[in-house]
Design an enzyme around this catalytic site. Structure first.
Site, short mmCIF file in Angstrom:
data_model
loop_
_atom_site.label_atom_id
_atom_site.label_comp_id
_atom_site.label_asym_id
_atom_site.label_seq_id
_atom_site.Cartn_x
_atom_site.Cartn_y
_atom_site.Cartn_z
N CYS A 1 93.38 -34.30 -73.97
CA CYS A 1 92.43 -33.07 -74.06
C CYS A 1 92.20 -32.30 -75.59
O CYS A 1 93.02 -31.87 -76.09
CB CYS A 1 93.14 -32.05 -73.24
N CYS B 1 92.71 -28.65 -75.41
CA CYS B 1 94.25 -28.36 -75.09
C CYS B 1 94.76 -28.24 -76.80
O CYS B 1 95.47 -27.34 -77.16
CB CYS B 1 94.78 -29.31 -74.45
#
Length: 188
Positions: free
Chosen positions: A111, A114
């Site tokens: 991600c 993230c």
């Protein structure tokens, strides 16, 4: 329960398996020594039966299993840093937090958002010493916990108080996360 096995030989060297201090070929030799029995007793808590076996037969190797302090203490988190949790360690850490606010960053390795918010999340952990900061990699291994917590998108931040989810922030919205943490902290 994790355990470490030490093979104790009459030469008073301690070797461990599968590995400890490098490898089984790298023995830990006591710094003070008069007899193998004395060193053995000072390193391990042995039953009287095990002690008698050593006294009677010094040439016989003895294998003893020693519990590590982590087995008895349970999982812990440190103030001022982000602690990685798994499906097995998450709830024990949350329960041990007591009245403290707990913030969980649910992320994945692939991600992009993230990865962008991770350094800012770490800074928050250093700023708030009364908050426990955790992170959970929502991989296959931790999928049951992610499902239990109702994750739909990564990153998702769950804020818990006394073991209950009280706030949630989805996406890499740093300002929203700070506001959510502040609001939960102020309700203490």
């Amino acid at each position: 329960m994790a355990s470490i096995q030490f093979t104790l030989s009459p030469t008073s060297s301690i070797r461990s398996s599968p590995s400890f201090a490098g490898s089984p070929a790298n023995p830990i030799t006591p710094q003070y020594s008069s007899t193998p029995t004395k060193d053995l007793f000072s390193y391990c808590k042995l039953s009287s039966r095990q002690k008698n076996v050593i006294k009677r037969n010094g040439s016989r190797n003895l294998v003893s299993t020693v519990r590590s302090s982590l087995d008895t203490a349970g999982p812990t988190s440190a103030v001022g840093q982000v602690t990685e949790v798994t499906k097995d360690t998450f709830w024990p850490i949350v329960n041990s937090a007591g009245d403290k606010t707990v913030v969980l960053d649910m992320y994945t390795q692939w991600c992009g958002p993230c990865k962008l918010i991770a350094p800012k999340y770490k800074e928050l952990s250093q700023k708030y010493d009364d908050v426990v900061f955790l992170k959970l990699d929502c991989n296959q291994e931790n999928k049951p916990l992610a499902k239990e917590l109702g994750i739909k998108v990564v990153p998702t931040f769950k804020i818990l108080k006394q073991g209950k989810i009280v706030k949630e922030v989805t996406g890499a919205k740093f300002d929203n996360l700070v506001i959510a943490i502040e609001s939960v902290r102020s309700t203490s």
